[in-house]
Scaffold this active site. Structure first.
Site, PDB file in Angstrom:
ATOM      1  N   LYS A 160       3.209 -17.226   8.908  1.00 20.73           N
ATOM      2  CA  LYS A 160       2.496 -17.422  10.161  1.00 20.73           C
ATOM      3  C   LYS A 160       2.046 -16.064  10.689  1.00 20.73           C
ATOM      4  O   LYS A 160       2.572 -15.062  10.227  1.00 20.73           O
ATOM      5  CB  LYS A 160       3.386 -18.133  11.168  1.00 20.73           C
ATOM      6  CG  LYS A 160       4.635 -17.317  11.529  1.00 20.73           C
ATOM      7  CD  LYS A 160       5.253 -17.773  12.800  1.00 20.73           C
ATOM      8  CE  LYS A 160       4.564 -17.150  13.986  1.00 20.73           C
ATOM      9  NZ  LYS A 160       5.466 -16.832  15.077  1.00 20.73           N
ATOM     10  N   ASP A 163       6.754 -22.527   7.943  1.00 27.34           N
ATOM     11  CA  ASP A 163       7.147 -22.578   9.350  1.00 27.34           C
ATOM     12  C   ASP A 163       8.667 -22.589   9.307  1.00 27.34           C
ATOM     13  O   ASP A 163       9.274 -23.593   8.922  1.00 27.34           O
ATOM     14  CB  ASP A 163       6.616 -23.863  10.008  1.00 27.34           C
ATOM     15  CG  ASP A 163       6.937 -23.881  11.499  1.00 27.34           C
ATOM     16  OD1 ASP A 163       8.114 -23.670  11.861  1.00 27.34           O
ATOM     17  OD2 ASP A 163       6.016 -24.084  12.303  1.00 27.34           O
ATOM     18  N   HIS A 164       9.279 -21.474   9.660  1.00 25.22           N
ATOM     19  CA  HIS A 164      10.710 -21.373   9.357  1.00 25.22           C
ATOM     20  C   HIS A 164      11.562 -22.372  10.139  1.00 25.22           C
ATOM     21  O   HIS A 164      12.691 -22.643   9.765  1.00 25.22           O
ATOM     22  CB  HIS A 164      11.212 -19.941   9.489  1.00 25.22           C
ATOM     23  CG  HIS A 164      11.511 -19.513  10.891  1.00 25.22           C
ATOM     24  ND1 HIS A 164      10.539 -19.110  11.759  1.00 25.22           N
ATOM     25  CD2 HIS A 164      12.678 -19.431  11.575  1.00 25.22           C
ATOM     26  CE1 HIS A 164      11.098 -18.785  12.920  1.00 25.22           C
ATOM     27  NE2 HIS A 164      12.390 -18.975  12.845  1.00 25.22           N
ATOM     28  N   LYS A 216      10.626 -16.128  26.329  1.00 23.54           N
ATOM     29  CA  LYS A 216      11.476 -14.979  26.019  1.00 23.54           C
ATOM     30  C   LYS A 216      12.178 -14.546  27.300  1.00 23.54           C
ATOM     31  O   LYS A 216      11.765 -14.910  28.399  1.00 23.54           O
ATOM     32  CB  LYS A 216      10.630 -13.830  25.486  1.00 23.54           C
ATOM     33  CG  LYS A 216       9.930 -14.204  24.181  1.00 23.54           C
ATOM     34  CD  LYS A 216       9.941 -13.074  23.193  1.00 23.54           C
ATOM     35  CE  LYS A 216       9.233 -13.428  21.919  1.00 23.54           C
ATOM     36  NZ  LYS A 216      10.137 -13.736  20.798  1.00 23.54           N
ATOM     37  N   ASP A 276       2.674 -18.134  19.515  1.00 20.60           N
ATOM     38  CA  ASP A 276       3.810 -17.615  18.751  1.00 20.60           C
ATOM     39  C   ASP A 276       4.848 -18.697  18.451  1.00 20.60           C
ATOM     40  O   ASP A 276       5.460 -18.697  17.386  1.00 20.60           O
ATOM     41  CB  ASP A 276       4.454 -16.465  19.540  1.00 20.60           C
ATOM     42  CG  ASP A 276       5.541 -15.757  18.766  1.00 20.60           C
ATOM     43  OD1 ASP A 276       5.276 -15.367  17.617  1.00 20.60           O
ATOM     44  OD2 ASP A 276       6.664 -15.590  19.308  1.00 20.60           O
ATOM     45  N   HIS A 287       6.200 -23.913  15.685  1.00 17.95           N
ATOM     46  CA  HIS A 287       7.587 -24.404  15.646  1.00 17.95           C
ATOM     47  C   HIS A 287       7.819 -25.617  16.553  1.00 17.95           C
ATOM     48  O   HIS A 287       8.420 -26.608  16.152  1.00 17.95           O
ATOM     49  CB  HIS A 287       8.544 -23.300  16.065  1.00 17.95           C
ATOM     50  CG  HIS A 287       8.349 -22.005  15.319  1.00 17.95           C
ATOM     51  ND1 HIS A 287       8.025 -21.973  13.990  1.00 17.95           N
ATOM     52  CD2 HIS A 287       8.431 -20.709  15.716  1.00 17.95           C
ATOM     53  CE1 HIS A 287       7.918 -20.705  13.602  1.00 17.95           C
ATOM     54  NE2 HIS A 287       8.159 -19.919  14.637  1.00 17.95           N
ATOM     55  N   LYS A 305      15.273 -25.173   9.174  1.00 17.01           N
ATOM     56  CA  LYS A 305      16.539 -25.318   9.913  1.00 17.01           C
ATOM     57  C   LYS A 305      17.103 -26.719   9.680  1.00 17.01           C
ATOM     58  O   LYS A 305      16.403 -27.715   9.838  1.00 17.01           O
ATOM     59  CB  LYS A 305      16.316 -25.082  11.415  1.00 17.01           C
ATOM     60  CG  LYS A 305      15.921 -23.633  11.742  1.00 17.01           C
ATOM     61  CD  LYS A 305      15.784 -23.426  13.251  1.00 17.01           C
ATOM     62  CE  LYS A 305      15.087 -22.120  13.568  1.00 17.01           C
ATOM     63  NZ  LYS A 305      15.957 -20.965  13.633  1.00 17.01           N
ATOM     64  N   ARG A 358       0.798  -1.221   0.000  1.00 23.78           N
ATOM     65  CA  ARG A 358       0.000   0.000   0.000  1.00 23.78           C
ATOM     66  C   ARG A 358       0.834   1.277   0.000  1.00 23.78           C
ATOM     67  O   ARG A 358       0.303   2.364  -0.003  1.00 23.78           O
ATOM     68  CB  ARG A 358      -0.951  -0.009   1.196  1.00 23.78           C
ATOM     69  CG  ARG A 358      -2.081  -0.983   1.017  1.00 23.78           C
ATOM     70  CD  ARG A 358      -2.915  -1.096   2.248  1.00 23.78           C
ATOM     71  NE  ARG A 358      -2.132  -1.571   3.377  1.00 23.78           N
ATOM     72  CZ  ARG A 358      -2.658  -1.960   4.539  1.00 23.78           C
ATOM     73  NH1 ARG A 358      -3.935  -1.905   4.727  1.00 23.78           N
ATOM     74  NH2 ARG A 358      -1.881  -2.382   5.502  1.00 23.78           N
ATOM     75  N   GLU A 417      14.761 -17.830  24.379  1.00 22.41           N
ATOM     76  CA  GLU A 417      15.296 -16.651  23.696  1.00 22.41           C
ATOM     77  C   GLU A 417      15.739 -15.666  24.760  1.00 22.41           C
ATOM     78  O   GLU A 417      15.102 -15.569  25.809  1.00 22.41           O
ATOM     79  CB  GLU A 417      14.208 -15.995  22.846  1.00 22.41           C
ATOM     80  CG  GLU A 417      13.829 -16.777  21.634  1.00 22.41           C
ATOM     81  CD  GLU A 417      12.822 -16.011  20.794  1.00 22.41           C
ATOM     82  OE1 GLU A 417      13.243 -15.281  19.895  1.00 22.41           O
ATOM     83  OE2 GLU A 417      11.620 -16.122  21.071  1.00 22.41           O
TER      84      GLU A 417
HETATM   85  C1  BG6 Z   1       9.088 -16.390  15.306  1.00 26.24           C
HETATM   86  C2  BG6 Z   1       8.410 -15.764  16.486  1.00 26.24           C
HETATM   87  O1  BG6 Z   1       8.217 -17.232  14.624  1.00 26.24           O
HETATM   88  O2  BG6 Z   1      10.206 -17.125  15.758  1.00 26.24           O
HETATM   89  C3  BG6 Z   1       9.354 -14.876  17.261  1.00 26.24           C
HETATM   90  O3  BG6 Z   1       7.300 -14.989  16.049  1.00 26.24           O
HETATM   91  C4  BG6 Z   1      10.607 -15.638  17.623  1.00 26.24           C
HETATM   92  O4  BG6 Z   1       8.744 -14.359  18.427  1.00 26.24           O
HETATM   93  C5  BG6 Z   1      11.184 -16.362  16.412  1.00 26.24           C
HETATM   94  O5  BG6 Z   1      11.543 -14.709  18.123  1.00 26.24           O
HETATM   95  C6  BG6 Z   1      12.315 -17.280  16.820  1.00 26.24           C
HETATM   96  O6  BG6 Z   1      12.947 -17.813  15.700  1.00 26.24           O
HETATM   97  P1  BG6 Z   1      14.463 -18.279  15.759  1.00 26.24           P
HETATM   98  O7  BG6 Z   1      14.715 -18.836  14.407  1.00 26.24           O
HETATM   99  O8  BG6 Z   1      15.284 -17.078  16.074  1.00 26.24           O
HETATM  100  O9  BG6 Z   1      14.544 -19.299  16.851  1.00 26.24           O
END
Ligand code: BG6
Length: 497
Positions: free
Chosen positions: A154, A183-184, A347, A241, A246, A188, A46, A222
């Site tokens: 996501k 889903d990243h 976190k 989250d 994950h 990995k 936008r 984290e």
């Molecule tokens: C994301 C979350 O999907 O994954 C974040 O929304 C989180 O809150 C992150 O920090 C963590 O990913 P990674 O790859 O750094 O463990």
């Protein structure tokens, strides 16, 4: 594998994810020669930007590419930037996409992308369905002239009900085989390696069951707080989250039965079965005894004051959103009956680490009376990140008289494979989707099965009677009450301690 000529259309292209993750991933693919000969990135958003503005923003002046811009030859980055184009959608995503169609058509003719289009939805999730519909209405989802795929970021749904509605909504306009739910964590290497550890070795899989495994522990920690995402996070929380997606992905790879092959459907079928076998917690007592939530509190870390969660920008000062979640659960199937799983995510912990610990049972007859080590000391520790690798802990005889046993380590580090450059998660996943490989993407039924398990916990935390919200000082391993969950078994393994 062959990557066909194609166009990547990114919705929400002026947002942070494009510059921070997608473009650096594309740059790596470009540098390593993985992009097809004819490739175009069309940003759609936008914001009122020209092609040139967009190139500057996400490539030429991007802080996420500084080292490439500085160190590498300008020509390379310039050529890369020339693949980028921009289309202003105007005030709203919910508009007629005919102008977009025209732009896509022109670029396709000019650049030879052969009608193959990947749509990447990096917008707020409330817009996913709208965009899918408008694409379909404009004839941009039909595959009679080149394939069309849709990558969805996501969060995928907010609950079981919303996830189901979203699946249904998207499937009205794109078929399931066109939809790629990212889903990243699946990008990995170490997560994928769970499959190889289990199914390419004959030394682990025979032990991978209730006969030899005592319990399984997964920690995802984290050190950062919610950073600038307070607004988003406060409506989400650790369970939505991280856990629903994950961590349950990791769980499914640990729990699943051997697939008959490495095809996308073969692997995903087994993952779905695994997720469906998680015992859904139904009664308040189990939910009370097996789940713990907490929030980080203000504290001083290395002489620096850090804010408590409720003081973060965008967070309600009376928020009941968790930044810590620890869940104990069981898996109702033949392989895992009675084996407890302990999973926690948070976190503002002391460090950033994700690891899986497989705790093996004590040998059924203790021969060495003065063993000196804890009886449940055989462990397989899979370090997902950082220091990616695998550690096996086992007992060895202490040299000398008698049979004193001590703990020894066999330790493998991915970094010792110096020759191989490990692809970043987004790089790997993008490349897979570009090649039409959905193995590392979540299928609709997979996502729904995960929500099915998570929903009652969320519901209980929201509406249950006397549900405690614990606090933990930032920079610590969470509330001590979480030890009660794991009581009788030992303690959480706090990596690095
Ligand atoms: C994301 C979350 O999907 O994954 C974040 O929304 C989180 O809150 C992150 O920090 C963590 O990913 P990674 O790859 O750094 O463990």
């Amino acid at each position: 594998k062959n990557t066909e000529n194609q166009m990547l259309v990114i919705f929400g292209a002026s947002g942070d994810l494009t510059a921070r993750k997608l473009v650096p991933a594309l740059y790596n693919l470009y540098e390593s020669g993985h992009l097809p000969k004819n490739f175009v990135v069309l940003g759609a958003s936008r914001s009122d930007l020209s092609d040139e503005d967009f190139r500057k923003k996400v490539v030429l002046e991007s802080k996420y590419l500084t080292d490439k811009i500085k160190d590498k030859n300008r020509d390379g980055i310039q050529k890369f930037a020339e693949m980028f184009f921009y289309e202003d959608l105007g005030k709203d995503y919910d508009v007629d996409y005919t102008p977009l169609r025209k732009r896509v058509g022109d670029l396709n003719d000019e650049k030879g992308t052969e009608g193959n289009i990947m749509y990447y939805l990096s917008t707020p999730p409330t817009l996913y369905e709208t965009i899918a519909k408008n694409l379909a209405d404009a004839g941009l989802s039909t595959q009679n002239n080149g394939w069309k795929r849709l990558i969805v970021e996501k969060p995928f749904g907010y609950s079981l009900e919303t996830a189901k509605a979203l699946n249904k909504g998207l499937q009205q306009h794109f078929s399931e085989s066109q939809i790629y739910r990212i889903d990243h964590y699946l990008g990995k290497e170490t997560v994928q390696n769970l499959l190889v550890t289990r199914f390419a070795n004959s030394i682990f899989e025979p032990l991978w069951n209730r006969n030899y495994i005592d319990h399984i522990e997964i920690t995802n920690a984290e050190s950062v707080g919610v950073e600038k995402r307070g607004g988003y996070y406060d409506k989400s929380g650790a369970l939505r989250d991280m856990f629903q997606n994950h961590l349950l992905q990791i769980v499914s790879l640990i729990v699943m039965e051997p697939p008959i092959g490495d095809g996308a459907e073969e692997i995903r079928n087994e993952k779905v079965k695994a997720l469906k076998s998680l015992r859904v917690m139904k009664d308040e007592k189990t939910l009370h005894d097996h789940t713990i939530r907490a929030q980080y509190m203000a504290s001083e870390i290395n002489g620096e004051k850090v804010k408590g969660y409720r003081e973060e920008e965008g967070v309600d000062p009376e928020s009941t959103t968790e930044t810590y979640a620890a869940i104990k659960f069981f898996v109702d199937n033949w392989r895992w009956k009675d084996v407890p799983f302990y999973v926690r995510t948070a976190k503002r912990m002391p460090t950033k680490v994700t690891e899986v610990v497989i705790h093996f049972k004590t040998p059924h007859h203790q021969i060495f009376k003065e063993s000196g080590i804890h009886s449940k000391d055989n462990k397989l520790i899979i370090r997902i990140q950082p220091d990616e690798g695998i550690l096996i802990k086992f007992g060895v005889k202490v040299p000398g008289q008698g049979f004193k046993v001590e703990r020894a380590n066999l330790d493998f580090y991915y970094s010792s494979l110096v020759e191989t450059r490990v692809m970043e998660a987004y790089e790997r996943l993008l490349l897979d989707a570009m090649q039409g490989d959905a193995t590392l993407y979540a299928r609709a039924d997979e996502v729904e099965a995960a929500w099915e398990f998570v929903d009652p916990i969320l519901d209980y935390w929201q509406k249950g009677k006397d549900v405690r919200m614990y606090g933990y000082p930032s920079g610590t391993w969470g509330p001590t009450n979480a030890d009660d969950l794991i009581e009788g078994i030992g303690f959480w393994r706090n990596p690095g301690e």
